[in-house]
Design a protein around this motif. Structure first.
Motif, short mmCIF file in Angstrom:
data_model
loop_
_atom_site.label_atom_id
_atom_site.label_comp_id
_atom_site.label_asym_id
_atom_site.label_seq_id
_atom_site.Cartn_x
_atom_site.Cartn_y
_atom_site.Cartn_z
N LEU A 284 0.84 -1.20 0.00
CA LEU A 284 0.00 0.00 0.00
C LEU A 284 0.88 1.25 0.00
CD1 LEU A 284 -2.07 -2.19 0.95
CD2 LEU A 284 -3.14 -0.38 2.32
N SER A 285 0.37 2.32 -0.61
CA SER A 285 1.07 3.60 -0.55
C SER A 285 0.85 4.20 0.83
CB SER A 285 0.53 4.54 -1.63
OG SER A 285 -0.83 4.86 -1.36
N TYR A 286 1.56 5.30 1.10
CA TYR A 286 1.38 5.96 2.39
C TYR A 286 -0.06 6.45 2.54
CZ TYR A 286 6.47 5.89 2.77
OH TYR A 286 7.78 5.51 2.84
N GLY A 287 -0.61 7.02 1.46
CA GLY A 287 -1.99 7.51 1.51
C GLY A 287 -2.98 6.38 1.71
N ALA A 288 -2.79 5.26 0.98
CA ALA A 288 -3.70 4.13 1.11
C ALA A 288 -3.59 3.51 2.49
CB ALA A 288 -3.39 3.09 0.04
N THR A 289 -2.40 3.49 3.06
CA THR A 289 -2.22 2.96 4.42
C THR A 289 -2.98 3.83 5.41
OG1 THR A 289 -0.04 2.06 3.87
CG2 THR A 289 -0.54 2.39 6.20
N SER A 290 -2.94 5.14 5.23
CA SER A 290 -3.66 6.05 6.12
C SER A 290 -5.17 5.79 6.06
CB SER A 290 -3.37 7.50 5.75
OG SER A 290 -4.10 8.40 6.55
N LEU A 291 -5.69 5.57 4.84
CA LEU A 291 -7.11 5.29 4.68
C LEU A 291 -7.48 3.96 5.33
CD1 LEU A 291 -7.65 6.43 0.98
CD2 LEU A 291 -8.39 7.62 3.06
N ALA A 292 -6.61 2.96 5.17
CA ALA A 292 -6.88 1.65 5.77
C ALA A 292 -6.88 1.74 7.29
CB ALA A 292 -5.83 0.64 5.29
N MET A 293 -5.96 2.50 7.84
CA MET A 293 -5.90 2.66 9.30
C MET A 293 -7.14 3.38 9.81
SD MET A 293 -3.15 1.10 10.20
CE MET A 293 -3.09 1.64 11.90
N GLU A 294 -7.59 4.37 9.05
CA GLU A 294 -8.80 5.10 9.45
C GLU A 294 -10.02 4.17 9.43
OE1 GLU A 294 -11.08 9.32 8.43
OE2 GLU A 294 -9.50 8.57 7.11
N ALA A 295 -10.05 3.27 8.45
CA ALA A 295 -11.16 2.31 8.37
C ALA A 295 -11.15 1.36 9.57
CB ALA A 295 -11.07 1.50 7.07
N LEU A 296 -9.97 1.14 10.12
CA LEU A 296 -9.86 0.29 11.31
C LEU A 296 -10.14 1.05 12.60
CD1 LEU A 296 -6.65 -1.74 10.33
CD2 LEU A 296 -9.00 -2.56 10.35
#
Length: 388
Positions: free
Chosen positions: A91-103
């Motif tokens: 995942l990119s840094y941005g996609a990782t941030s979105l995934a963490m927010e979803a968690l």
């Protein structure tokens, strides 16, 4: 790419009392439990933990001791570890941030970037002169690969233990000449106690082995592919002998074709005692003249160079047949360990990217991935070691 990582755990009740004052000029062991305070934290389970404050009775310095998995940062080690894991998985840094927010745990992409790079800088070993885990091995493998950094190609050098497959070091190289390769591989070979080096058939690596006074095994797969390609390109020219160069040296097209077929067989059998046969094939074409200035090499001269090269290469190509390490270690004759490591720990993560922006980040992330990969057979890489 296979990764097995152990994420840091958060244990609110696990607080280890300090043994001395953290002030460098103090170091007193006379400490007093001052108070306990609430500490807000970003975590998947806890939103708040209790920290203990201590006071030094000598210098009156007060400081906090946090539970396991928590530091002075607002984000827990578990969340940091999960963010690093998602990034390394592609995942990119941005996609990782979105995934963490979803968690349910927000962490911005710039903070994820800082966390990944900080963890990568703390990777133990994998640097020239240090090597992973202080490994000692009688053999060392090496190879080069390239990644784009700010639109330019960056050369990365990787060394491995070809017996176990563990990555020893990952470094950025400014050049690819023999002297640079020797300066890079020399200290690593000395650190691990290697007596033989395994590489592809690039001329630069041959010079490295010779200058270091080490035995050298050239990858049999590389030589086989290169030889097959040369035989395929020369066969139609040999059959016709349009330039008449074979006739000039007294070799018939039938004999030349038989020599090519025999070379194809020798490259696959790779027996040390076949060296004499290769010498005879080379001598058959030794009278072929080199081309004049601005002219193309004749078919006979190209055959002369082909047999000469394989004759001179034979000792390096068949070394694995007879070499044995101090503990009876053997080599398989290929440089597959280096190529697998490059594919798993450098190229796999690099493929979905548009390139790196900082050259050191390319080295750091590759070292972090290789470090995690080295721990696959050791129960997994404990990210807590890099995030505390």
């Amino acid at each position: 790419m296979r990764l097995q990582m152990i994420l840091p755990r958060v244990e609110p009740e696990n607080i280890t009392p300090p043994t001395k004052c953290p002030q460098p000029k103090c170091g007193s062991k006379a400490l007093y439990f001052h108070q306990q305070v609430e500490k807000p934290v970003r975590d998947t389970t806890y939103h708040e933990v209790v920290a203990h404050r201590y006071r030094c009775l000598r210098c009156n310095h007060t400081f906090r001791i946090y539970p396991k998995g928590v530091s002075k940062d607002h984000t827990s080690g578990r969340v940091k570890g999960l963010a690093v894991l998602l990034y390394l998985l592609g995942l990119s840094y941005g996609a990782t941030s979105l995934a963490m927010e979803a968690l349910g745990v927000y962490i911005c992409k710039s903070r994820i970037y800082d966390t990944v790079q900080a963890a990568a800088k703390r990777v133990p070993g994998l640097k020239r002169g240090e090597v992973f885990g202080g490994i000692r091995t009688p053999a060392i493998g090496g190879d080069l690969t390239y990644v784009k950094c700010m639109g330019k190609w960056l050369s990365l050098g990787l060394t491995v233990d070809p017996i176990s497959g563990l990555v020893l070091t990952v470094d950025a190289l400014s050049k690819e000449d023999a002297d640079t390769l020797r300066e890079w591989m020399g200290p690593i070979a000395q650190t691990v106690g290697a007596e033989i080096v395994v590489t592809d058939d690039a001329d630069g690596f041959k010079g490295v082995a010779d200058k270091l006074g080490m035995e050298h095994q050239v990858c049999k797969a590389h030589v086989e592919r290169n030889t097959d390609a040369l035989i395929d390109s020369l066969s139609p020219l040999v059959k016709e002998d349009k330039d008449g160069s074979l006739q000039e040296i007294g070799v018939t097209p039938e004999q030349a074709m038989a020599d090519l077929r025999r070379l194809w067989e020798l490259i696959r059998s790779r027996q040390a005692d076949e060296l004499k046969e290769l010498e005879g094939m080379h001598l058959r074409y030794k009278d072929a003249c080199p081309p004049g200035r601005g002219k193309k090499a004749s078919v006979a001269y190209r055959l002369r160079l082909l047999y000469l090269d394989r004759w001179e290469l034979w000792g390096r190509l068949t070394r694995y047949r007879t070499w044995r390490g101090p503990g009876g270690e053997k080599l398989d004759g290929t440089n597959n360990a280096s190529e697998r490591a490059i594919g798993n720990w450098i190229k796999e993560r690099y493929r979905p990217m548009r390139g790196y922006k900082v050259s050191q980040n390319a080295v750091n992330v590759s070292r972090l991935l290789a470090w995690c990969g080295n721990h696959l057979e050791r129960g997994g890489a404990n990210l807590a070691l890099l995030l505390t």
